[in-house]
Design a protein around this motif. Structure first.
Motif, PDB file in Angstrom:
ATOM      1  N   LEU A 197       8.944  19.316 -11.526  1.00 28.19           N
ATOM      2  CA  LEU A 197      10.291  19.858 -11.749  1.00 28.19           C
ATOM      3  C   LEU A 197      10.964  19.327 -13.005  1.00 28.19           C
ATOM      4  O   LEU A 197      12.157  19.582 -13.207  1.00 28.19           O
ATOM      5  N   LYS A 198      10.248  18.630 -13.847  1.00 24.30           N
ATOM      6  CA  LYS A 198      10.875  18.039 -15.031  1.00 24.30           C
ATOM      7  C   LYS A 198      11.306  19.078 -16.055  1.00 24.30           C
ATOM      8  O   LYS A 198      12.194  18.819 -16.879  1.00 24.30           O
ATOM      9  N   ASN A 199      10.720  20.272 -16.021  1.00 18.92           N
ATOM     10  CA  ASN A 199      11.105  21.339 -16.960  1.00 18.92           C
ATOM     11  C   ASN A 199      12.187  22.252 -16.396  1.00 18.92           C
ATOM     12  O   ASN A 199      12.483  23.295 -17.009  1.00 18.92           O
ATOM     13  N   CYS A 200      12.751  21.906 -15.267  1.00 23.08           N
ATOM     14  CA  CYS A 200      13.821  22.679 -14.625  1.00 23.08           C
ATOM     15  C   CYS A 200      13.408  24.138 -14.437  1.00 23.08           C
ATOM     16  O   CYS A 200      13.999  25.055 -15.053  1.00 23.08           O
ATOM     17  N   PRO A 201      12.417  24.421 -13.611  1.00 21.34           N
ATOM     18  CA  PRO A 201      11.912  25.791 -13.518  1.00 21.34           C
ATOM     19  C   PRO A 201      12.807  26.743 -12.730  1.00 21.34           C
ATOM     20  O   PRO A 201      12.633  27.959 -12.814  1.00 21.34           O
ATOM     21  N   SER A 202      13.764  26.248 -11.966  1.00 21.21           N
ATOM     22  CA  SER A 202      14.583  27.101 -11.099  1.00 21.21           C
ATOM     23  C   SER A 202      16.061  26.878 -11.371  1.00 21.21           C
ATOM     24  O   SER A 202      16.467  25.855 -11.953  1.00 21.21           O
ATOM     25  N   ARG A 203      16.853  27.815 -10.927  1.00 21.93           N
ATOM     26  CA  ARG A 203      18.313  27.711 -11.054  1.00 21.93           C
ATOM     27  C   ARG A 203      18.953  27.136  -9.797  1.00 21.93           C
ATOM     28  O   ARG A 203      20.071  26.637  -9.844  1.00 21.93           O
ATOM     29  N   THR A 204      18.242  27.215  -8.681  1.00 21.04           N
ATOM     30  CA  THR A 204      18.773  26.688  -7.423  1.00 21.04           C
ATOM     31  C   THR A 204      17.705  25.824  -6.777  1.00 21.04           C
ATOM     32  O   THR A 204      16.546  26.242  -6.651  1.00 21.04           O
ATOM     33  N   TYR A 205      18.122  24.632  -6.354  1.00 25.86           N
ATOM     34  CA  TYR A 205      17.205  23.686  -5.710  1.00 25.86           C
ATOM     35  C   TYR A 205      17.784  23.332  -4.344  1.00 25.86           C
ATOM     36  O   TYR A 205      18.929  22.871  -4.236  1.00 25.86           O
ATOM     37  N   PHE A 206      16.994  23.571  -3.338  1.00 26.67           N
ATOM     38  CA  PHE A 206      17.373  23.216  -1.975  1.00 26.67           C
ATOM     39  C   PHE A 206      16.619  21.951  -1.581  1.00 26.67           C
ATOM     40  O   PHE A 206      15.386  21.958  -1.494  1.00 26.67           O
ATOM     41  N   ILE A 207      17.360  20.897  -1.379  1.00 28.23           N
ATOM     42  CA  ILE A 207      16.768  19.623  -0.946  1.00 28.23           C
ATOM     43  C   ILE A 207      17.122  19.443   0.527  1.00 28.23           C
ATOM     44  O   ILE A 207      18.260  19.131   0.876  1.00 28.23           O
ATOM     45  N   VAL A 208      16.148  19.653   1.371  1.00 34.02           N
ATOM     46  CA  VAL A 208      16.342  19.650   2.824  1.00 34.02           C
ATOM     47  C   VAL A 208      15.725  18.380   3.391  1.00 34.02           C
ATOM     48  O   VAL A 208      14.613  17.991   3.010  1.00 34.02           O
ATOM     49  N   ARG A 209      16.450  17.800   4.303  1.00 40.92           N
ATOM     50  CA  ARG A 209      15.939  16.614   5.012  1.00 40.92           C
ATOM     51  C   ARG A 209      16.054  16.858   6.513  1.00 40.92           C
ATOM     52  O   ARG A 209      17.139  17.110   7.033  1.00 40.92           O
ATOM     53  N   GLN A 210      14.910  16.801   7.168  1.00 36.37           N
ATOM     54  CA  GLN A 210      14.839  16.967   8.621  1.00 36.37           C
ATOM     55  C   GLN A 210      14.457  15.636   9.241  1.00 36.37           C
ATOM     56  O   GLN A 210      13.375  15.098   8.978  1.00 36.37           O
ATOM     57  N   ASP A 211      15.321  15.079  10.060  1.00 34.63           N
ATOM     58  CA  ASP A 211      15.089  13.765  10.656  1.00 34.63           C
ATOM     59  C   ASP A 211      14.361  13.895  11.984  1.00 34.63           C
ATOM     60  O   ASP A 211      14.510  14.875  12.724  1.00 34.63           O
ATOM     61  N   GLY A 212      13.564  12.862  12.296  1.00 31.45           N
ATOM     62  CA  GLY A 212      12.972  12.699  13.620  1.00 31.45           C
ATOM     63  C   GLY A 212      11.957  13.735  14.020  1.00 31.45           C
ATOM     64  O   GLY A 212      11.974  14.209  15.159  1.00 31.45           O
ATOM     65  N   VAL A 213      11.038  14.118  13.111  1.00 33.05           N
ATOM     66  CA  VAL A 213      10.011  15.100  13.445  1.00 33.05           C
ATOM     67  C   VAL A 213       8.652  14.556  13.023  1.00 33.05           C
ATOM     68  O   VAL A 213       8.548  13.604  12.247  1.00 33.05           O
ATOM     69  N   ALA A 214       7.623  15.194  13.530  1.00 35.52           N
ATOM     70  CA  ALA A 214       6.249  14.886  13.166  1.00 35.52           C
ATOM     71  C   ALA A 214       5.531  16.186  12.838  1.00 35.52           C
ATOM     72  O   ALA A 214       6.046  17.287  13.056  1.00 35.52           O
ATOM     73  N   SER A 215       4.333  16.057  12.303  1.00 35.37           N
ATOM     74  CA  SER A 215       3.579  17.246  11.902  1.00 35.37           C
ATOM     75  C   SER A 215       3.213  18.124  13.090  1.00 35.37           C
ATOM     76  O   SER A 215       3.045  19.334  12.955  1.00 35.37           O
ATOM     77  N   ALA A 216       3.095  17.530  14.275  1.00 35.68           N
ATOM     78  CA  ALA A 216       2.767  18.324  15.470  1.00 35.68           C
ATOM     79  C   ALA A 216       3.886  19.277  15.860  1.00 35.68           C
ATOM     80  O   ALA A 216       3.639  20.261  16.552  1.00 35.68           O
ATOM     81  N   ASP A 217       5.114  19.025  15.402  1.00 34.51           N
ATOM     82  CA  ASP A 217       6.227  19.906  15.732  1.00 34.51           C
ATOM     83  C   ASP A 217       6.152  21.240  15.007  1.00 34.51           C
ATOM     84  O   ASP A 217       6.834  22.194  15.407  1.00 34.51           O
ATOM     85  N   TYR A 218       5.345  21.325  13.955  1.00 39.05           N
ATOM     86  CA  TYR A 218       5.280  22.540  13.154  1.00 39.05           C
ATOM     87  C   TYR A 218       3.982  23.317  13.388  1.00 39.05           C
ATOM     88  O   TYR A 218       3.668  24.218  12.613  1.00 39.05           O
ATOM     89  N   LEU A 219       3.253  22.977  14.431  1.00 39.11           N
ATOM     90  CA  LEU A 219       2.040  23.734  14.736  1.00 39.11           C
ATOM     91  C   LEU A 219       2.374  25.079  15.365  1.00 39.11           C
ATOM     92  O   LEU A 219       1.673  26.062  15.146  1.00 39.11           O
ATOM     93  N   ASP A 220       3.425  25.106  16.146  1.00 42.18           N
ATOM     94  CA  ASP A 220       3.795  26.339  16.827  1.00 42.18           C
ATOM     95  C   ASP A 220       4.559  27.235  15.864  1.00 42.18           C
ATOM     96  O   ASP A 220       5.495  26.801  15.186  1.00 42.18           O
ATOM     97  N   ALA A 221       4.192  28.504  15.799  1.00 42.83           N
ATOM     98  CA  ALA A 221       4.861  29.454  14.907  1.00 42.83           C
ATOM     99  C   ALA A 221       6.304  29.695  15.333  1.00 42.83           C
ATOM    100  O   ALA A 221       7.135  30.062  14.509  1.00 42.83           O
ATOM    101  N   LEU A 222       6.626  29.497  16.614  1.00 41.77           N
ATOM    102  CA  LEU A 222       7.977  29.731  17.083  1.00 41.77           C
ATOM    103  C   LEU A 222       8.938  28.638  16.653  1.00 41.77           C
ATOM    104  O   LEU A 222      10.152  28.857  16.651  1.00 41.77           O
TER     105      LEU A 222
END
Length: 297
Positions: free
Chosen positions: A57-82
């Motif tokens: 991102l050093k060349n500033c490729p976008s006009r909008t940057y979303f920096i999201v932080r999700q607390d208290g999760v693990a990779s197993a929480d994202y296995l389900d598509a729902l």
């Protein structure tokens, strides 16, 4: 749609309490062509991931940057598509605007999102806006001109509870999709989705609520009952009391039928032998006649 996301989270097939401790996933997707060295990585240090993000991102490729932080999760929480359908859409090569993406299933250590935000603020001269994750769906940002400075949208989602973990993650995913649709009017954005590992209390409660595996029995108890030896037929006498004929059986049904058939046969044989023995023939009947009478015959 979910297969690329599941492939990116290959090591998260086991529960987080059994696979790695103090690790959490990381996702990045952008509408710009970012120089990412690896699209999917299994395990990486947080410092390495942070350095790779800042380099891309050093060349500033976008006009909008979303920096999201999700607390208290693990990779197993994202296995389900729902749990995160929109996130799976962005990372699964299904969104037409997304041109590059990155996923790390296990990030060792906590990724400092404030450091990335300050880097973009100083490097690109971007403005910072902080958004409440629970109210993201109700935000209606004002229109931005093309000459305006880049925008950094900081968003923090609270840790999901153990009882409604999947429902809360789905709600957070919906809020993130609404936020991207509201701010990224020009289809020029980059989303940095960082997570933090669950605490020890959350990890223990999640492990306790996981259902235990029970082997399915396709045949039920019928097979086990047939394989058991029936000992009721061969019960032993509980005591030695009683007479000889009370303990043992001498006259069986087979023996009775044998005697019933033998007695008439003996009567028939006896009558036959008696009839043969009652025959009386003189000795002269077997002699040869030698007189004139025999010559006339």
């Amino acid at each position: 749609m979910v297969k690329p996301l599941v492939a990116a989270l290959a090591l998260s097939a086991l529960p987080s309490t059994l696979a790695f401790r103090n690790t959490s996933p990381f996702f990045l997707f952008s509408t710009a062509e970012l120089p990412l060295n690896s699209v999917h990585t299994a395990v990486a240090q947080s410092a390495r991931v942070s350095g790779q993000v800042t380099d891309s991102l050093k060349n500033c490729p976008s006009r909008t940057y979303f920096i999201v932080r999700q607390d208290g999760v693990a990779s197993a929480d994202y296995l389900d598509a729902l749990s995160a359908p929109r996130l799976a859409l962005y990372l699964g090569d299904q969104h037409p605007d997304v041109k590059s993406h990155m996923a790390v299933s296990e990030v060792v250590g906590s990724l400092d999102t404030k450091l990335i935000s300050k880097f973009l603020e100083s490097q690109c001269g971007a403005d910072v806006v902080q958004v409440d994750g629970s109210l993201a769906e109700m935000l209606k940002p004002s229109a931005r001109s093309k000459d305006s400075a880049p925008l950094i949208v900081e968003l923090t989602f609270p840790a999901p509870t153990t009882s409604q973990r999947s429902v809360m993650l789905e709600k957070h995913d919906e809020n993130l999709g609404n936020l991207i649709a509201g701010y990224a009017d020009s289809r020029d954005y980059t989303v940095i989705y960082a997570t933090t590992a669950p605490t020890e209390v959350q990890t223990e409660s999640t492990f306790q609520t996981q259902p235990t595996y029970e082997m399915d029995d396709a045949f039920g108890n019928a097979v086990h009952m047939e394989l058991k030896r029936d000992m009721t037929i061969h019960k032993r006498a509980s005591s030695n009391d009683g007479g000889l004929f009370e303990k043992y059986q001498f006259f069986s049904p087979g023996l009775f039928m044998g005697l019933s058939a033998t007695i008439p046969l003996f009567f028939i044989l006896f009558i036959g032998l008696r009839a043969i023995s009652s025959l009386e023939v003189s000795y002269f009947a077997f002699s040869k006649e030698m007189g004139p009478t025999a010559q006339k015959k």
